[in-house]
Write a protein that holds these residues in place. Structure first.
Motif, PDB file in Angstrom:
ATOM      1  N   ASP A 156       0.834  -1.200   0.000  1.00 48.89           N
ATOM      2  CA  ASP A 156       0.000   0.000   0.000  1.00 48.89           C
ATOM      3  C   ASP A 156       0.872   1.255   0.000  1.00 48.89           C
ATOM      4  O   ASP A 156       0.635   2.208  -0.755  1.00 48.89           O
ATOM      5  N   ASP A 204      -3.995  -0.971  -2.079  1.00 48.95           N
ATOM      6  CA  ASP A 204      -4.727   0.272  -2.323  1.00 48.95           C
ATOM      7  C   ASP A 204      -3.928   1.442  -1.750  1.00 48.95           C
ATOM      8  O   ASP A 204      -3.747   1.532  -0.523  1.00 48.95           O
ATOM      9  N   SER A 207      -4.941   3.761   1.407  1.00 49.03           N
ATOM     10  CA  SER A 207      -4.697   3.429   2.805  1.00 49.03           C
ATOM     11  C   SER A 207      -3.627   4.370   3.348  1.00 49.03           C
ATOM     12  O   SER A 207      -2.542   4.476   2.785  1.00 49.03           O
ATOM     13  N   GLU A 208      -3.913   5.037   4.463  1.00 51.38           N
ATOM     14  CA  GLU A 208      -3.042   6.122   4.921  1.00 51.38           C
ATOM     15  C   GLU A 208      -2.120   5.743   6.065  1.00 51.38           C
ATOM     16  O   GLU A 208      -1.340   6.578   6.519  1.00 51.38           O
ATOM     17  N   GLU A 212      -4.161   0.932   9.137  1.00 53.63           N
ATOM     18  CA  GLU A 212      -5.298   0.790   8.230  1.00 53.63           C
ATOM     19  C   GLU A 212      -5.075  -0.371   7.267  1.00 53.63           C
ATOM     20  O   GLU A 212      -5.996  -1.142   6.978  1.00 53.63           O
ATOM     21  N   SER A 213      -3.847  -0.504   6.768  1.00 45.52           N
ATOM     22  CA  SER A 213      -3.547  -1.610   5.854  1.00 45.52           C
ATOM     23  C   SER A 213      -3.659  -2.951   6.553  1.00 45.52           C
ATOM     24  O   SER A 213      -4.210  -3.919   6.009  1.00 45.52           O
ATOM     25  N   ARG A 216      -7.264  -3.883   6.985  1.00 39.60           N
ATOM     26  CA  ARG A 216      -7.863  -4.382   5.746  1.00 39.60           C
ATOM     27  C   ARG A 216      -7.401  -5.804   5.445  1.00 39.60           C
ATOM     28  O   ARG A 216      -8.167  -6.631   4.946  1.00 39.60           O
ATOM     29  N   LEU A 229     -12.428   3.311   0.852  1.00 37.30           N
ATOM     30  CA  LEU A 229     -11.449   3.989   1.703  1.00 37.30           C
ATOM     31  C   LEU A 229     -11.496   5.497   1.484  1.00 37.30           C
ATOM     32  O   LEU A 229     -11.587   5.972   0.352  1.00 37.30           O
ATOM     33  N   GLN A 230     -11.399   6.222   2.598  1.00 41.14           N
ATOM     34  CA  GLN A 230     -11.212   7.676   2.572  1.00 41.14           C
ATOM     35  C   GLN A 230     -12.255   8.392   1.707  1.00 41.14           C
ATOM     36  O   GLN A 230     -11.932   9.253   0.896  1.00 41.14           O
ATOM     37  N   ASP A 244     -11.824   6.378   7.573  1.00 44.76           N
ATOM     38  CA  ASP A 244     -10.869   5.397   7.062  1.00 44.76           C
ATOM     39  C   ASP A 244     -11.569   4.317   6.237  1.00 44.76           C
ATOM     40  O   ASP A 244     -11.065   3.907   5.186  1.00 44.76           O
ATOM     41  N   PHE A 245     -12.718   3.842   6.720  1.00 48.45           N
ATOM     42  CA  PHE A 245     -13.433   2.736   6.084  1.00 48.45           C
ATOM     43  C   PHE A 245     -14.913   3.093   5.977  1.00 48.45           C
ATOM     44  O   PHE A 245     -15.499   3.606   6.937  1.00 48.45           O
TER      45      PHE A 245
END
Length: 320
Positions: A156, A204, A207-208, A212-213, A216, A229-230, A244-245
């Motif tokens: 990501d 993706d 994903s920040e 978060e990654s 997921r 996302l976002q 985030d989701f």
């Protein structure tokens, strides 16, 4: 999440402290607990070593391998990712270096594992004074050997098109799926190539954070419907935020709360942690007023994935 930090200098028998710290005296001070031995002939004051975070200690071990080698090693896998700032989940037990194809790889000695380089790979990068496999090759190698929870955060981040700190000035700075696939095509067997492709399929760049990654990846491995996302959310007062989701059909937003949100100036933006908490509460009130449920989780919920899985079930997130 791995970031750069100022490496404290090693104490060595050949340093400017040689008169005070002879090799024997260093060994005695290590035995007494005054110094901590990182690697052969390389020490830190014990209080300095104890003050380091686990990933910082790992970074010091990497540096010790570099400084003690006769020929500059090329770091790979998690070691390379740590140096270049790609996320590494957990702290590896070994430092990894590559050797030329055909040489004796796969061996471990004194906490250093040598792995064979992939024939056809480009020359190593130099970052922060050490050599390492370039970013696409590093992400590829982690995708081959780690589960999705370990490899997805790296992939990501790689695809975000943000220059990595310490990148050399002349090579390509941004990388796409095509760059990773070109590196993957050099792998010797279809099983390895398939592992990388699986990670690329779900990677993706939106994903920040590593958390978060990782969240997921847990969702994917346990068959949950994947969120957007976002997404940009607003109401009659204007912009609310980018959760985030977003499970739109379930009218549910998910938020991963990493510690940096309440400590890093990047996220505080001049505010106190208390002000950030209040702002989050007000934002959440506006989301609920629009009919959304908001669920939150933290690092502890990812370290024991059963906690996140239960939270998603309780929120009514369906399986695919």
């Amino acid at each position: 999440m791995m970031t750069t930090f100022q490496l404290p200098p090693f104490i060595t028998p050949s340093s400017k402290f040689a008169d005070e710290y002879s090799a024997r005296r260093l060994a005695r001070q290590a035995a007494s607990g005054q110094l901590f031995r990182i690697h052969r002939g390389l020490y830190l004051p014990t209080e300095v070593w104890d003050s380091l975070l686990p990933w910082e200690k790992y970074r010091m071990r990497i540096q010790a391998v570099h400084e003690s080698a006769r020929n500059a090693p090329v770091f790979a896998r998690e070691s390379a990712a740590q140096i270049m700032g790609l996320p590494v989940i957990g702290v590896p037990s070994e430092v990894q270096t590559v050797v030329s194809p055909g040489r004796s790889g796969g061996q471990s000695n004194r906490g250093v594992r040598r792995v064979n380089a992939v024939a056809g790979d480009p020359p190593p990068w130099e970052m922060f004074g050490v050599f390492l496999t370039p970013p696409p090759q590093t992400a590829r190698d982690l995708a081959v050997r780690l589960p999705l929870t370990g490899s997805l955060p790296t992939m990501d981040k790689l695809l975000q098109r943000i220059p990595l700190s310490g990148s050399p000035g002349n090579p390509q700075q941004f990388f796409s799926e095509d760059d990773v696939r070109a590196a993957t095509a050099l792998l010797p067997n279809a099983t390895q190539r398939g592992r990388v492709e699986r990670v690329l399929t779900v990677a993706d760049p939106l994903s920040e954070s590593a958390g978060e990654s990782l969240s997921r990846a847990i969702m994917i491995e346990h068959g949950f419907k994947l969120p957007a996302l976002q997404t940009f959310i607003s109401d009659s007062r204007g912009f609310i935020g980018r959760p985030d989701f977003d499970w739109e059909e379930q009218k549910t937003f998910g938020e991963f709360d990493g510690y940096e949100k309440y400590s890093s100036q990047k996220y505080l933006r001049g505010r106190t942690p208390a002000q950030v908490v209040v702002a989050e509460k007000l934002r959440e009130d506006r989301l609920r007023a629009k009919g959304y449920n908001v669920i939150r989780w933290i690092w502890e919920d990812l370290r024991d994935p059963r906690r996140l899985i239960q939270l998603l079930h309780e929120a009514g997130i369906p399986l695919r």
